[in-house]
Design an enzyme around this catalytic site. Structure first.
Site, PDB file in Angstrom:
ATOM      1  N   GLU A 157       6.971  -4.322   8.998  1.00  0.00           N
ATOM      2  CA  GLU A 157       6.280  -4.185   7.718  1.00  0.00           C
ATOM      3  C   GLU A 157       6.754  -2.781   7.423  1.00  0.00           C
ATOM      4  O   GLU A 157       6.032  -1.690   7.640  1.00  0.00           O
ATOM      5  CB  GLU A 157       4.872  -4.091   7.700  1.00  0.00           C
ATOM      6  CG  GLU A 157       4.217  -5.493   7.966  1.00  0.00           C
ATOM      7  CD  GLU A 157       2.791  -4.988   8.391  1.00  0.00           C
ATOM      8  OE1 GLU A 157       1.947  -4.655   7.506  1.00  0.00           O
ATOM      9  OE2 GLU A 157       2.481  -5.558   9.394  1.00  0.00           O
ATOM     10  N   HIS A 166       1.326  -1.261  14.780  1.00  0.00           N
ATOM     11  CA  HIS A 166       2.062  -0.494  13.895  1.00  0.00           C
ATOM     12  C   HIS A 166       1.917   0.995  14.469  1.00  0.00           C
ATOM     13  O   HIS A 166       0.882   1.564  15.230  1.00  0.00           O
ATOM     14  CB  HIS A 166       1.196  -0.463  12.428  1.00  0.00           C
ATOM     15  CG  HIS A 166       1.728   0.706  11.869  1.00  0.00           C
ATOM     16  ND1 HIS A 166       3.050   1.132  11.358  1.00  0.00           N
ATOM     17  CD2 HIS A 166       0.986   1.614  10.865  1.00  0.00           C
ATOM     18  CE1 HIS A 166       2.986   2.053  10.254  1.00  0.00           C
ATOM     19  NE2 HIS A 166       2.057   2.225  10.170  1.00  0.00           N
ATOM     20  N   LYS A 226       0.670  -1.144   0.046  1.00  0.00           N
ATOM     21  CA  LYS A 226      -0.063   0.057  -0.165  1.00  0.00           C
ATOM     22  C   LYS A 226       0.840   1.242   0.137  1.00  0.00           C
ATOM     23  O   LYS A 226       0.569   2.459  -0.341  1.00  0.00           O
ATOM     24  CB  LYS A 226      -0.877  -0.084   1.219  1.00  0.00           C
ATOM     25  CG  LYS A 226      -0.138   0.215   2.586  1.00  0.00           C
ATOM     26  CD  LYS A 226      -1.139   0.979   3.475  1.00  0.00           C
ATOM     27  CE  LYS A 226      -0.348   1.649   4.524  1.00  0.00           C
ATOM     28  NZ  LYS A 226      -0.153   1.091   5.791  1.00  0.00           N
TER      29      LYS A 226
HETATM   30  C1  LIG Z   1       1.086   1.340   6.283  1.00  0.00           C
HETATM   31  C2  LIG Z   1       1.339   0.360   7.297  1.00  0.00           C
HETATM   32  C3  LIG Z   1       2.858   0.084   7.411  1.00  0.00           C
HETATM   33  C4  LIG Z   1       3.914   0.942   6.762  1.00  0.00           C
HETATM   34  O1  LIG Z   1       4.429   1.907   7.625  1.00  0.00           O
HETATM   35  P1  LIG Z   1       5.374   2.942   7.093  1.00  0.00           P
HETATM   36  O2  LIG Z   1       5.438   4.034   8.193  1.00  0.00           O
HETATM   37  O3  LIG Z   1       4.939   3.237   5.769  1.00  0.00           O
HETATM   38  O4  LIG Z   1       6.731   2.084   7.328  1.00  0.00           O
HETATM   39  C5  LIG Z   1       3.058  -1.040   8.351  1.00  0.00           C
HETATM   40  N1  LIG Z   1       1.963  -1.620   8.920  1.00  0.00           N
HETATM   41  C6  LIG Z   1       0.809  -1.332   9.001  1.00  0.00           C
HETATM   42  C7  LIG Z   1      -0.329  -2.100   9.665  1.00  0.00           C
HETATM   43  C8  LIG Z   1       0.334  -0.322   8.294  1.00  0.00           C
HETATM   44  O5  LIG Z   1      -0.955  -0.097   7.839  1.00  0.00           O
END
Ligand SMILES: *Cc1c(COP(=O)(O)O)cnc(C)c1O
Length: 415
Positions: A275, A198, A70
């Site tokens: 992630e 996250h 994404k």
């Molecule tokens: C968007 C997202 C990420 C990525 O975050 P970045 O700040 O781009 O590294 C990781 N985990 C989840 C659940 C996300 O929705």
């Protein structure tokens, strides 16, 4: 490695190149491939992605990266990261199909929307992608009916108020509801394989990682009381990308490593994933746009003590990409991007107040205001750096308007 990079058109360039160096040959190339010469386009430095990967493996040796499409689902990035052995996190059927189409095995894919469309659950089941996140009871019911052999990851809410956008407002279960969710999963006979969180994009306070890793540990113990043997911890994204924030990256990595050693010491049987999106791609992409219209507007009145420099003017320029296209991140990340000129201007040129608008004429389509630049002309090219995050979707996500083309470049050495 190269098996994943088939059919990707990559320009071979000198090491340490910049988009500015390549602009002339790129403009020729663009003119050959599209009919109009003034289309906005990206230059993607795949070498930068490789360097980020190497730096990550060094800084967080226990962490396996899963790249979230994404953030930027372009073919070159996905193929390069597949070649480097990364996993992928997908929030839609389109994204999962992109990753599957280049041959990534299902064990290297996680389905990370805690609120999934049924079609995504069905597609994941048909492809054997078993790992998926959840943060609510309804989601467990949806999965229990359609994919009982899925391996669920419980996503925790985090204290992400210091991040540049606040995801926990939308996603993540609070500690209070975790026991209940684990009990429900048990009743439904669903496996809970791990915990995720996250901290939000560009997290400014590394201690949020410590708190979240401690919370994850607590919930795993809760799960153990109910008979679960969890073995995955997904620490999400939120690490910064640009070279300027390298120190913050190192600091955050050190905090993560010590929290992991404390709560999930080596040999504890828990595999650690992350992630990382923005970290991998933001600085690798530059956007090249063209000025399509120009208007001189009255200068703001100077304050009583300010002296107006002689001959200073104010211009509004319209460019051929905007917030409804590749510059949507202006709204998403709340940043004011500053364009650089293809050639460094001589230092004695007078500077004028310069504002930039997208092509739509919509009041929201504002890109930058009041920058001090030399006078520019219709037809001039401008470069925006650090445009890799949330500017490019997976290839088939577009409906209607044509996305900006991407030109991939890399030095022979890195290749
Ligand atoms: C968007 C997202 C990420 C990525 O975050 P970045 O700040 O781009 O590294 C990781 N985990 C989840 C659940 C996300 O929705």
């Amino acid at each position: 490695m190269t098996r994943y990079l088939d059919e990707l058109d990559v320009m071979m360039v000198e090491e340490g190149f910049t988009t500015r160096d390549l602009l002339e040959s790129l403009l020729l190339k663009v003119a050959q491939t599209v009919r109009t010469k003034t289309i906005a386009f990206f230059v993607a430095n795949l070498e930068n992605v490789v360097k980020k990967h190497v730096r990550l493996l060094k800084a967080l040796p226990r962490v396996k990266p899963f790249y979230p499409l994404k953030c930027n689902g372009s073919k070159g990035v996905v193929q390069m990261l597949a070649g480097l052995g990364a996993g992928f996190s997908c929030t839609s059927k389109t994204e999962m199909a992109v990753v599957k189409s280049i041959g990534v095995p299902p064990e290297r894919i996680i389905c990370t929307s805690p609120c999934k469309q049924i079609s995504l659950i069905r597609y994941a089941a048909s492809q054997g992608v078993r790992l998926m996140t959840f943060d609510n009871e309804v989601e467990l019911g949806k999965v229990a009916r359609r994919y009982p052999s899925a391996r669920m990851i419980l996503q925790l809410a985090t204290d992400d108020f210091r991040s540049s956008n606040h995801l926990s407002v939308k996603f993540g279960a609070t500690l209070k509801t975790c026991r209940h969710l684990l009990e429900i999963a048990k009743q439904m006979n669903i496996e809970v394989a791990g915990i995720s969180f996250h901290v939000g994009s560009s997290c400014a306070d590394p201690q949020i990682f410590t708190q979240s890793i401690a919370d994850a540990h607590l919930v795993m113990e809760m799960g153990a009381e109910l008979g679960y043997k969890m073995h995955l911890l997904d620490i999400g994204g939120g690490l910064p990308s640009a070279e300027e924030s390298r120190r913050r990256f190192e600091e955050t990595a050190a905090v993560i490593n010590s929290a992991l050693d404390l709560y999930f010491p080596e040999g504890c049987g828990v595999e650690i994933l992350a992630e990382l999106g923005r970290y991998y791609v933001n600085s690798a992409f530059t956007l090249v746009v063209n000025i399509i219209a120009k208007k001189e507007v009255p200068l703001d009145q100077p304050g009583p003590d300010e002296e107006e420099p002689d001959g200073k003017k104010s211009f509004v320029y319209h460019i051929n990409d905007g917030v409804y296209g590749s510059l949507g991140s202006v709204i998403f990340s709340n940043i004011c991007p500053i364009p650089i000129l293809p050639k460094k201007p001589p230092p004695d040129l007078p500077l004028h107040s310069s504002s930039f608008r997208g092509p739509t004429g919509d009041g929201l389509d504002r890109i930058a205001d009041g920058l001090e630049l030399p006078e520019l002309q219709v037809g001039d090219w401008l470069i925006f750096e650090n445009m890799g995050a949330h500017t490019v979707l997976a290839p088939s996500s577009f409906q209607g308007s044509q996305p900006a083309q991407i030109h991939y470049a890399m030095s022979r050495m890195a290749w």
